[in-house]
Design a protein around this motif. Structure first.
Motif, short mmCIF file in Angstrom:
data_model
loop_
_atom_site.label_atom_id
_atom_site.label_comp_id
_atom_site.label_asym_id
_atom_site.label_seq_id
_atom_site.Cartn_x
_atom_site.Cartn_y
_atom_site.Cartn_z
N THR A 49 -1.33 -1.53 -3.32
CA THR A 49 -2.68 -2.28 -2.87
C THR A 49 -2.57 -3.16 -1.65
O THR A 49 -3.61 -3.35 -0.77
CB THR A 49 -3.03 -3.20 -4.13
OG1 THR A 49 -1.88 -4.17 -4.08
CG2 THR A 49 -3.32 -2.46 -5.21
N VAL A 50 -1.25 -3.48 -1.05
CA VAL A 50 -1.20 -4.11 0.14
C VAL A 50 -1.49 -3.34 1.12
O VAL A 50 -1.44 -2.16 1.43
CB VAL A 50 0.26 -4.54 0.34
CG1 VAL A 50 1.12 -3.37 0.76
CG2 VAL A 50 0.33 -5.76 1.52
N SER A 51 -2.54 -4.06 2.14
CA SER A 51 -2.91 -3.31 3.29
C SER A 51 -2.92 -4.36 4.68
O SER A 51 -3.08 -5.52 4.62
CB SER A 51 -4.55 -3.10 2.93
OG SER A 51 -4.90 -2.43 4.08
N ILE A 52 -2.34 -3.60 5.68
CA ILE A 52 -2.42 -4.22 7.00
C ILE A 52 -3.51 -3.70 7.76
O ILE A 52 -3.66 -3.88 8.81
CB ILE A 52 -1.10 -4.10 7.59
CG1 ILE A 52 -0.81 -3.04 7.80
CG2 ILE A 52 0.08 -4.92 6.74
CD1 ILE A 52 0.51 -2.64 8.53
N VAL A 53 -4.41 -2.96 7.34
CA VAL A 53 -5.55 -1.99 8.01
C VAL A 53 -6.29 -3.24 8.76
O VAL A 53 -6.54 -2.98 9.84
CB VAL A 53 -6.24 -1.21 7.08
CG1 VAL A 53 -7.34 -0.56 7.96
CG2 VAL A 53 -5.23 -0.06 6.64
N PRO A 54 -7.09 -4.08 7.90
CA PRO A 54 -7.92 -5.15 8.64
C PRO A 54 -7.24 -5.75 9.77
O PRO A 54 -7.95 -5.81 10.90
CB PRO A 54 -8.30 -6.11 7.65
CG PRO A 54 -8.05 -5.37 6.20
CD PRO A 54 -6.98 -4.52 6.53
N GLN A 55 -5.99 -6.37 9.78
CA GLN A 55 -5.35 -6.96 10.82
C GLN A 55 -5.21 -6.08 11.94
O GLN A 55 -5.45 -6.30 13.23
CB GLN A 55 -4.01 -7.67 10.40
CG GLN A 55 -4.33 -8.55 9.43
CD GLN A 55 -4.38 -8.04 7.98
OE1 GLN A 55 -4.58 -6.90 7.67
NE2 GLN A 55 -3.80 -8.88 6.99
N LEU A 56 -4.59 -4.73 11.87
CA LEU A 56 -4.36 -4.07 12.90
C LEU A 56 -5.86 -3.47 13.45
O LEU A 56 -5.95 -3.25 14.78
CB LEU A 56 -3.63 -2.52 12.28
CG LEU A 56 -2.40 -2.71 11.59
CD1 LEU A 56 -1.80 -1.50 11.18
CD2 LEU A 56 -1.53 -3.52 12.75
N GLN A 57 -6.96 -3.31 12.86
CA GLN A 57 -8.30 -2.93 13.30
C GLN A 57 -8.72 -4.12 14.16
O GLN A 57 -9.35 -3.66 15.03
CB GLN A 57 -9.30 -2.62 12.27
CG GLN A 57 -8.83 -1.01 11.41
CD GLN A 57 -9.89 -0.93 10.26
OE1 GLN A 57 -10.65 -1.63 9.71
NE2 GLN A 57 -9.92 0.61 10.05
N GLU A 58 -8.47 -5.17 13.72
CA GLU A 58 -8.99 -6.32 14.46
C GLU A 58 -8.30 -6.52 16.00
O GLU A 58 -8.71 -6.57 16.91
CB GLU A 58 -8.59 -7.66 13.80
CG GLU A 58 -9.25 -8.90 14.48
CD GLU A 58 -10.65 -8.95 14.47
OE1 GLU A 58 -11.12 -9.68 15.33
OE2 GLU A 58 -11.48 -8.34 13.65
#
Length: 909
Positions: free
Chosen positions: A687-696
């Motif tokens: 469930t952990v995701s770093i997608v929002p931070q990378l997309q930002e």
């Protein structure tokens, strides 16, 4: 008169209201994934990630959401399609939402499905209304459509070959029996824009045309409808950047009868524009003091638009949609009539402008042309071809005849002037051209009709760079969690072995059971009973056989591919040795071609080696089911097991085991909590995701690699607390285990080993645990082979395809060499035979022709027939046997082209 109503075409209705979008689009994504895997063999990981399509899992929620939108739109349109007013109020919002969703899907090339010319299907022919019945089409993912080899095409209309396409969409014109079958999302959106366009035209017909504002509002709605059509024609379906050949392909791939053909869309667009220009004329005429020069310019601007409608009507393709075909044919008459009438009005108003300037000759000429145009309009409307034209039912003479009478009065007045010596009218070709004044707004704001979504799609679909960082982060975290989980499991297993060495907790269980009167413990019997009910032992044997069959099949596939690669390598080396020039002919070495396949083979071999080791352990354990005595306990009844475990004699003092029991309970809870912690770590990894931070970061155009790595490092810190708890649990286990072993020593001294029930409990629990382990291993093994076998099959096909391509290259090279050698030999032989024939002809005495045969010339020398030219077919046959060409010619000449004697001569020589 208001002829705008003639432009309102029937709505288009989806035939399948509950069309399954998810399954075909999933299949299309998987098909592209498979092609990507084959096309990316040997490429670097960066290149592979840069153009790999998204996974089905990434798009799953988006596909389901699109299907819900489509279903809502279809049901709303079906329920309101028979009333334009109701449709505008109820169906338009859902159509706009679905169109916006399709636009976002079509922004991504991986949803450009290839154009496929599907067969048309007849409409339902029962007694129910055509549009109220539902037509369900079934699609097959293994139909007759061929796969497209040009999968890297950047243009959805580029391929000229039929392509595999699992998508089918059926639409129908309201009131028509014809059903159109489409194979792409762009055609879904085209039908929506069609409906929005015809509804916008319907809104134009509802305005009050007795006032200037009514005409202005009508023109605004028509300009919006025309802009929709132009966008549909030039951007959605037939982009102007697309080549002519591609347009032809797209035109052929559209299975609609005539609805979305290029000429018919343009005809409808120009008809709307012509009416919009006429509304500007009518609006200006409603002014208190209109100026004739402006009215003439406005009328002149409408004439070429009506002419374009008539030109496109001539090019209109013949289709099976009778409803639309009839309407388009009516527009041909409609456009010619309006062209003539606007011509009359243009010259009439220009004549009135000449009156003000006292240009009498111009006035007479303009009025003559105006009357001719009125007569032309009458002829068009009275022709047999216009009998069904809607113009005949609109009382043409109501307001046109007064204008005509004014023209006739003016002509009569000027005629009197001519009789009094006035100027003669100038010739028609000398009349100045009337400039046009267009009032069309072709760039209206379409955001209200085609709004964008507030909640956008593909939030989970990542860019190649972000996807690579996410994959690296997930791999690192999974490895870290795996190491921590393995550490916890090792300590748990170590503690259990330490307890088993001193027969805990079996000795404590046996002691309590003795005090209770003996017999098998109830919890153990329940586990044995469940195993007997499930017939676990027989199922394990049958599943083991199936597992061995799958393992053998996987090994056979791996061996076949390995042999294929080795044989191809050996064949290529032998071929290059036989043909040294082949190595420098530009063909890639076989080692380079095979390298990605051999890398994949090493991965499969490593997995298979690990699987074989696990399978060997499973087989070894399964063989003890018949030989080990502890498994016989699992086949006994409860009464039999009770007799094996006697009760206490009653003369022993009770031993205090409270502390030992409590410590064992605490240790068991510690194991359970640690297993829960490990499971929580594994779930958190998912469930952990770093997608929002990378997309930002991408949104802010941050290119610093350190910033991306910092995002991953920060996410890893969230696991530190659980790692710390795990380490504390391991430390607490050591202390607790020491106390348990100390208490157990006191317990064993007090008991003095007088009872033998511990061995029985140990055997029974060991048998149950090993049965559970066997079941788990077989389940995991089956899941492994179910996963790897399809991949091996696909990999084997890819290797065979590669092998076939390499073999074809070698054959082509060998054929080219043979062909070049044959051409050189033929040229040399032709030159040799030409010289020999000419010398023999000069020295030969008079001859008499005896017989002729293709390729053979027989002559008589002194009464004896001799052959002076060999048979080309026989020469070619003997050359194929690798004989010397000169020897072949000499032998055939010697034996008068006798094939057998010449062959004997060559063999003997």
């Amino acid at each position: 008169m208001n002829s705008v109503k003639t432009l309102v075409l029937p709505l288009r209705i989806p035939v399948e209201l509950d069309l399954d979008l998810v399954t075909p689009l999933q299949a299309w994504l998987e098909y592209q994934q498979d092609n990507a895997e084959l096309n990316h063999q040997g490429k670097s990981e960066d290149d592979v990630n840069s153009d790999r399509p998204p996974t089905v899992l990434e798009c799953q929620s988006d596909l389901e959401r699109l299907q819900r939108m489509r279903r809502t739109m279809a049901h709303a349109l079906q329920q309101s399609c028979h009333s334009f007013t109701t449709c505008w109020e109820q169906a338009v919002p859902s159509m706009q939402e679905y169109a916006a969703a399709l636009a976002e899907f079509l922004q991504h090339e991986y949803f450009w499905l290839p154009c496929v010319d599907h067969s048309r299907r007849p409409a339902p022919s029962d007694g129910v209304s055509k549009m109220s019945s539902t037509f369900h089409a079934s699609y097959s993912f293994k139909d007759d459509d061929a796969y497209d080899d040009n999968s890297n095409s950047r243009n959805r209309y580029h391929s000229d070959e039929p392509c595999w396409n699992p998508f089918r969409s059926h639409w129908q014109t309201l009131g028509s029996d014809h059903i159109d079958v489409f194979g792409g999302l762009e055609w879904e959106r085209a039908n929506i824009i069609w409906n929005l366009c015809t509804l916008e035209i319907y809104r134009a017909t509802q305005k009050d045309l007795t006032k200037k504002t009514g005409w202005v509002q009508t023109g605004a709605h028509l300009c919006t409808a025309a802009a929709l059509l132009r966008r549909l024609r030039t951007e959605e379906l037939y982009p102007e950047s697309t080549s002519t050949a591609s347009l032809t392909t797209a035109l052929a791939c559209s299975t609609s009868s005539i609805a979305f053909q290029l000429h018919t869309l343009r005809m409808w667009e120009y008809a709307i524009l012509a009416e919009a220009q006429r509304t500007s004329y009518e609006a200006f005429r409603k002014l208190p003091r209109p100026r004739h020069f402006m009215l003439a310019k406005l009328a002149a601007a409408a004439i070429p638009l009506y002419q374009q409608v008539d030109s496109d009507a001539i090019l209109m393709p013949v289709g099976s949609d009778a409803t639309l075909r009839q309407r388009y044919q009516e527009w041909s008459v409609w456009s010619r009539a309006w062209e003539s009438w606007m011509t009359a009005l243009m010259h009439y108003h220009q004549a009135m402008e000449h009156v003000e300037k006292q240009q009498n000759a111009m006035v007479m000429a303009r009025l003559n042309v105006a009357l001719d145009a009125v007569d032309a309009c009458r002829r068009v409307l009275s022709s047999p071809s216009s009998s069904s034209s809607p113009l005949r039912n609109q009382q043409y003479q109501k307001w046109e005849i007064p204008v005509e009478s004014m023209v006739q009065d003016m002509i009569q007045e000027r005629q009197e002037m001519l009789e009094e010596g006035g100027p003669r009218p100038i010739p028609l070709d000398e009349l100045p051209e009337i400039p046009t004044q267009s009032s069309l707004n072709m760039t209206p704001d379409l955001s209200q009709l085609l709004p964008s979504l507030h909640d956008h799609f593909f939030q989970s679909v990542l860019s190649p760079r972000t996807r690579q960082y996410v994959q690296d982060f997930r791999y690192e975290v999974e490895q870290l969690v795996y190491a921590k989980a393995l550490l916890g499991e090792e300590h748990t297993e170590r503690a259990r072995k330490a307890l088993a060495a001193v027969q805990l907790p079996h000795s404590l269980t046996a002691y309590r059971q003795e005090l209770a009167g003996g017999g098998v413990p109830e919890d153990l019997w329940e586990r044995v009973q469940l195993l007997q009910i499930e017939r676990r032992e027989s199922h394990i044997k049958s599943e083991l056989w199936e597992l061995q069959d799958q393992a053998e099949q996987a090994r056979r596939l791996l061996k076949q591919v390995s042999q294929q690669l080795d044989e191809d390598l050996e064949m290529d080396r032998y071929f290059r040795k036989s043909y040294p020039d082949y190595a420098v002919s530009g063909n890639n070495p076989i080692e380079d071609i095979q390298q990605p396949f051999r890398t994949q083979m090493q991965r499969f071999q490593r997995l298979m080696t690990e699987a074989e080791e696990s399978d060997a352990l499973v087989v070894q354990k399964s063989e003890t089911l018949e030989t080990d005595s502890k498994f016989r306990l699992l086949r006994m009844s409860k009464s039999q097991l009770d007799r094996l475990f006697p009760g206490s004699s009653g003369d022993q003092n009770a031993i205090n085991v409270t502390a030992l029991s409590q410590h064992l309970v605490d240790l068991s809870l510690l194991f359970r909590d640690r297993e829960g912690l490990v499971q929580a770590l594994r779930e958190e990894v998912k469930t952990v995701s770093i997608v929002p931070q990378l997309q930002e970061l991408e949104k802010n155009r941050v290119h610093d690699e350190g910033a991306y790595r910092q995002v991953a490092a920060s996410a890893k810190l969230s696991f530190q607390h659980k790692f710390l708890v795990l380490e504390q649990s391991i430390e607490r286990q050591g202390k607790l285990l020491a106390m348990i072993l100390k208490e157990n020593e006191l317990f064993m001294e007090a008991r003095q080993q007088k009872a033998g029930g511990e061995a029985f409990i140990v055997k029974l629990e060991d048998a149950l645990e090993e049965m559970d382990h066997l079941t788990d291993h077989l389940r995991e093994g089956k899941a492994f082979y179910d996963s790897i076998l399809p991949k091996l099959q696909k990999w084997k096909l890819a290797v065979e395809d590669m092998s076939a391509r390499v073999a074809i290259d070698r054959c082509d090279y060998e054929d080219s060499l043979r062909r070049n050698r044959q051409e050189a030999e033929d040229a040399r032989m032709a030159a040799t035979y030409g010289q020999s024939t000419s010398s023999q002809t000069e020295a030969a005495p008079p001859t008499r022709v005896m017989a002729t045969h293709p390729g053979v010339q027989s002559v008589s020398i002194h009464g004896s027939a001799r052959v002076t030219q060999v048979d080309d077919e026989k020469v070619a046959s003997l050359l194929a046997m690798d004989f010397d060409p000169d020897a072949i010619v000499a032998a055939l000449l010697k034996y008068n082209n006798n094939m057998d004697q010449a062959l004997n001569e060559l063999l003997g020589g």
